[in-house]
Design a protein around this motif. Structure first.
Motif, PDB file in Angstrom:
ATOM      1  N   ALA A  79     -11.095 -11.976  21.265  1.00 58.56           N
ATOM      2  CA  ALA A  79     -10.559 -11.881  22.639  1.00 58.56           C
ATOM      3  C   ALA A  79      -9.460 -12.918  22.847  1.00 58.56           C
ATOM      4  O   ALA A  79      -9.740 -14.083  23.148  1.00 58.56           O
ATOM      5  N   LEU A 103      -8.815 -13.233  15.729  1.00 62.25           N
ATOM      6  CA  LEU A 103      -9.245 -12.471  14.550  1.00 62.25           C
ATOM      7  C   LEU A 103     -10.532 -11.711  14.852  1.00 62.25           C
ATOM      8  O   LEU A 103     -11.409 -12.220  15.560  1.00 62.25           O
ATOM      9  N   ASP A 104     -10.645 -10.536  14.251  1.00 56.83           N
ATOM     10  CA  ASP A 104     -11.881  -9.754  14.346  1.00 56.83           C
ATOM     11  C   ASP A 104     -12.776 -10.135  13.168  1.00 56.83           C
ATOM     12  O   ASP A 104     -12.500  -9.800  12.020  1.00 56.83           O
ATOM     13  N   LEU A 105     -13.863 -10.829  13.467  1.00 56.73           N
ATOM     14  CA  LEU A 105     -14.719 -11.339  12.384  1.00 56.73           C
ATOM     15  C   LEU A 105     -15.617 -10.262  11.783  1.00 56.73           C
ATOM     16  O   LEU A 105     -16.331 -10.536  10.814  1.00 56.73           O
ATOM     17  N   SER A 106     -15.574  -9.047  12.336  1.00 58.18           N
ATOM     18  CA  SER A 106     -16.310  -7.970  11.661  1.00 58.18           C
ATOM     19  C   SER A 106     -15.544  -7.494  10.425  1.00 58.18           C
ATOM     20  O   SER A 106     -16.075  -6.745   9.607  1.00 58.18           O
ATOM     21  N   VAL A 120     -20.585 -19.393  16.238  1.00 61.39           N
ATOM     22  CA  VAL A 120     -21.127 -19.084  17.571  1.00 61.39           C
ATOM     23  C   VAL A 120     -20.931 -17.612  17.937  1.00 61.39           C
ATOM     24  O   VAL A 120     -21.728 -17.047  18.689  1.00 61.39           O
ATOM     25  N   GLY A 156     -21.045 -13.755  18.485  1.00 60.10           N
ATOM     26  CA  GLY A 156     -22.157 -12.826  18.330  1.00 60.10           C
ATOM     27  C   GLY A 156     -21.989 -11.623  19.237  1.00 60.10           C
ATOM     28  O   GLY A 156     -21.259 -11.675  20.231  1.00 60.10           O
ATOM     29  N   THR A 185     -28.187 -19.127  16.406  1.00 60.95           N
ATOM     30  CA  THR A 185     -29.053 -17.957  16.239  1.00 60.95           C
ATOM     31  C   THR A 185     -29.567 -17.578  17.623  1.00 60.95           C
ATOM     32  O   THR A 185     -28.788 -17.405  18.542  1.00 60.95           O
ATOM     33  N   LYS A 205     -30.573 -12.357  13.852  1.00 60.00           N
ATOM     34  CA  LYS A 205     -30.798 -13.754  14.243  1.00 60.00           C
ATOM     35  C   LYS A 205     -31.886 -14.391  13.386  1.00 60.00           C
ATOM     36  O   LYS A 205     -31.792 -15.579  13.034  1.00 60.00           O
ATOM     37  N   GLY A 240     -32.134 -17.427  26.958  1.00 53.75           N
ATOM     38  CA  GLY A 240     -31.158 -16.712  27.788  1.00 53.75           C
ATOM     39  C   GLY A 240     -30.170 -17.644  28.478  1.00 53.75           C
ATOM     40  O   GLY A 240     -30.561 -18.662  29.038  1.00 53.75           O
ATOM     41  N   MET A 241     -28.886 -17.314  28.373  1.00 52.72           N
ATOM     42  CA  MET A 241     -27.819 -18.045  29.085  1.00 52.72           C
ATOM     43  C   MET A 241     -27.009 -16.998  29.846  1.00 52.72           C
ATOM     44  O   MET A 241     -26.790 -15.892  29.337  1.00 52.72           O
ATOM     45  N   THR A 263     -24.086 -15.513  30.292  1.00 55.39           N
ATOM     46  CA  THR A 263     -22.749 -15.340  29.704  1.00 55.39           C
ATOM     47  C   THR A 263     -22.432 -13.844  29.639  1.00 55.39           C
ATOM     48  O   THR A 263     -23.276 -13.007  29.964  1.00 55.39           O
ATOM     49  N   GLY A 264     -21.241 -13.534  29.132  1.00 57.11           N
ATOM     50  CA  GLY A 264     -20.837 -12.127  28.981  1.00 57.11           C
ATOM     51  C   GLY A 264     -21.818 -11.331  28.137  1.00 57.11           C
ATOM     52  O   GLY A 264     -21.985 -10.126  28.337  1.00 57.11           O
TER      53      GLY A 264
HETATM   54  N1  NAD Z   1     -26.317 -15.494  26.224  1.00 57.51           N
HETATM   55  C1  NAD Z   1     -27.565 -15.504  25.758  1.00 57.51           C
HETATM   56  O1  NAD Z   1     -28.514 -15.234  26.502  1.00 57.51           O
HETATM   57  C2  NAD Z   1     -27.837 -15.887  24.320  1.00 57.51           C
HETATM   58  C3  NAD Z   1     -29.155 -16.150  23.944  1.00 57.51           C
HETATM   59  C4  NAD Z   1     -29.410 -16.517  22.621  1.00 57.51           C
HETATM   60  C5  NAD Z   1     -28.383 -16.590  21.712  1.00 57.51           C
HETATM   61  N2  NAD Z   1     -27.099 -16.326  22.099  1.00 57.51           N
HETATM   62  C6  NAD Z   1     -26.055 -16.404  21.096  1.00 57.51           C
HETATM   63  O2  NAD Z   1     -25.051 -17.301  21.525  1.00 57.51           O
HETATM   64  C7  NAD Z   1     -23.810 -16.962  20.892  1.00 57.51           C
HETATM   65  C8  NAD Z   1     -22.689 -16.995  21.921  1.00 57.51           C
HETATM   66  O3  NAD Z   1     -22.895 -15.963  22.846  1.00 57.51           O
HETATM   67  P1  NAD Z   1     -22.569 -16.136  24.412  1.00 57.51           P
HETATM   68  O4  NAD Z   1     -23.855 -16.067  25.121  1.00 57.51           O
HETATM   69  O5  NAD Z   1     -21.661 -17.296  24.611  1.00 57.51           O
HETATM   70  O6  NAD Z   1     -21.843 -14.745  24.720  1.00 57.51           O
HETATM   71  P2  NAD Z   1     -20.289 -14.405  24.895  1.00 57.51           P
HETATM   72  O7  NAD Z   1     -20.237 -12.923  24.901  1.00 57.51           O
HETATM   73  O8  NAD Z   1     -19.743 -15.142  26.067  1.00 57.51           O
HETATM   74  O9  NAD Z   1     -19.620 -14.996  23.575  1.00 57.51           O
HETATM   75  C9  NAD Z   1     -19.600 -14.307  22.351  1.00 57.51           C
HETATM   76  C10 NAD Z   1     -18.197 -14.376  21.803  1.00 57.51           C
HETATM   77  O10 NAD Z   1     -18.177 -13.739  20.513  1.00 57.51           O
HETATM   78  C11 NAD Z   1     -16.953 -13.031  20.434  1.00 57.51           C
HETATM   79  N3  NAD Z   1     -16.997 -11.947  19.453  1.00 57.51           N
HETATM   80  C12 NAD Z   1     -17.723 -10.806  19.528  1.00 57.51           C
HETATM   81  N4  NAD Z   1     -17.407 -10.000  18.507  1.00 57.51           N
HETATM   82  C13 NAD Z   1     -16.456 -10.635  17.770  1.00 57.51           C
HETATM   83  C14 NAD Z   1     -15.731 -10.287  16.604  1.00 57.51           C
HETATM   84  N5  NAD Z   1     -15.880  -9.103  15.997  1.00 57.51           N
HETATM   85  N6  NAD Z   1     -14.832 -11.173  16.119  1.00 57.51           N
HETATM   86  C15 NAD Z   1     -14.632 -12.369  16.741  1.00 57.51           C
HETATM   87  N7  NAD Z   1     -15.284 -12.738  17.862  1.00 57.51           N
HETATM   88  C16 NAD Z   1     -16.195 -11.882  18.370  1.00 57.51           C
HETATM   89  C17 NAD Z   1     -16.767 -12.463  21.846  1.00 57.51           C
HETATM   90  O11 NAD Z   1     -15.434 -12.034  22.079  1.00 57.51           O
HETATM   91  C18 NAD Z   1     -17.201 -13.628  22.713  1.00 57.51           C
HETATM   92  O12 NAD Z   1     -16.129 -14.461  23.083  1.00 57.51           O
HETATM   93  C19 NAD Z   1     -24.038 -15.605  20.234  1.00 57.51           C
HETATM   94  O13 NAD Z   1     -24.213 -15.772  18.842  1.00 57.51           O
HETATM   95  C20 NAD Z   1     -25.312 -15.107  20.871  1.00 57.51           C
HETATM   96  O14 NAD Z   1     -26.034 -14.213  20.048  1.00 57.51           O
HETATM   97  C21 NAD Z   1     -26.810 -15.984  23.387  1.00 57.51           C
END
Ligand code: NAD
Length: 252
Positions: free
Chosen positions: A41, A64-67, A92, A94, A142, A160, A188-189, A191-192
């Motif tokens: 993004a 970059l697209d990390l997939s 980070v 996910g 994770t 995870k 849980g946080m 976030t998006g």
């Molecule tokens: N929010 C929660 O409740 C929660 C709980 C446990 C773990 N996590 C983990 O925390 C980490 C961060 O998540 P978050 O809560 O900040 O959510 P988020 O959606 O705000 O952030 C995730 C980021 O990963 C990026 N992303 C997704 N696919 C991508 C790709 N193909 N290439 C590059 N970037 C990519 C997204 O654009 C986004 O900016 C994740 O690994 C998530 O699994 C989140």
């Protein structure tokens, strides 16, 4: 839990366009690191870069697209090309794609595996020689989903749990080397990522309710403090650890 000085050091943070990744990048910049920020993004990355620069540090924006596997090595190479060293890799980024298993799309399975499990491995593989040289650190984000059986989250839970155990396997492989490898498992946080929960409309609410903490959500900044701490030399005795920052979810 606070990061020690990262003055003169360089960190690479994925998922840095929003949420926990953005907060982690900022914490590391505030500790003194220059930061390579990676995400799919681009707009969000530009905002994170402004925050890092406002903290007085340099930001390298890597959209970059990390997939795409090759992009993992590209992220590391470009970081080295710009900053000349790498001291910390924070995985980070996910995706969370919940849904009933019989209707779960192949594409959602593939994307979840690629972003949550494969990208951290290929980033680590590319970064390891440089992190060893710098006596650096890896922090994998994770989830409490690594430890809980969460209904409708089979793919996410698998990635995870896999990343948590990959962290331990790598910690043993490199236990004689000057590098620290750890994980943080958030609860849980707000976030998006949690907007993905909307896909669960129509699913069994009792089962969905069992995923949450009786204490509510975790603060993004509090979890980022833990990631930045593990990335910094302050965490010198942490290796192969997974720290649960989940408001008690995994106490059950
Ligand atoms: N929010 C929660 O409740 C929660 C709980 C446990 C773990 N996590 C983990 O925390 C980490 C961060 O998540 P978050 O809560 O900040 O959510 P988020 O959606 O705000 O952030 C995730 C980021 O990963 C990026 N992303 C997704 N696919 C991508 C790709 N193909 N290439 C590059 N970037 C990519 C997204 O654009 C986004 O900016 C994740 O690994 C998530 O699994 C989140």
């Amino acid at each position: 839990m606070q990061a020690s000085s990262m003055e003169g050091k360089v960190a690479l943070v994925t998922g840095a366009a929003a949420g926990l990744g953005r907060s982690t990048a900022l914490k590391l910049a505030q500790a003194g690191a220059d930061v390579a920020i990676v995400d799919i993004a681009e707009d969000g990355l530009r905002e994170t870069a402004s925050d890092v620069e406002a903290a007085g540090r340099k930001a390298l924006v890597l959209s970059l697209d990390l997939s795409e596997r090759a992009n993992c090595a590209t992220a590391v190479q470009q970081t080295l090309g710009t900053f000349g060293r790498l001291d910390a890799l924070c995985n980070v980024a996910g995706v969370m794609k919940p849904g009933p298993t019989t209707a779960f799309p192949d594409e959602a399975w593939d994307l979840t595996m690629k972003v949550n499990l494969e990208a951290p491995f290929f980033l680590i593989r590319a970064a390891l020689p440089h992190l060893l040289e710098a006596h650096g650190a890896i922090v994998n984000v994770t989830s409490c989903a690594a430890f809980q059986g969460q209904a409708y989250f089979a793919a996410y839970c698998a990635t995870k749990a896999g990343l948590t155990h990959m962290t331990k396997a790598l910690a043993m492989e490199y236990i004689k080397e000057p590098i620290r490898i750890n994980a943080v498992a958030p609860g849980g946080m707000m976030t998006g990522l949690v907007h993905g929960m909307a896909a669960l409309a129509g699913c069994d609410r009792e089962l969905i309710g069992r995923m949450g903490s009786l204490r509510g959500m975790c603060e993004v900044d509090e979890v980022a403090d833990c990631v930045a701490f593990l990335a910094s030399p302050a965490a010198k005795s942490y290796h192969g650890a997974c720290i649960n920052v989940d408001a008690g979810i995994t106490a059950d």
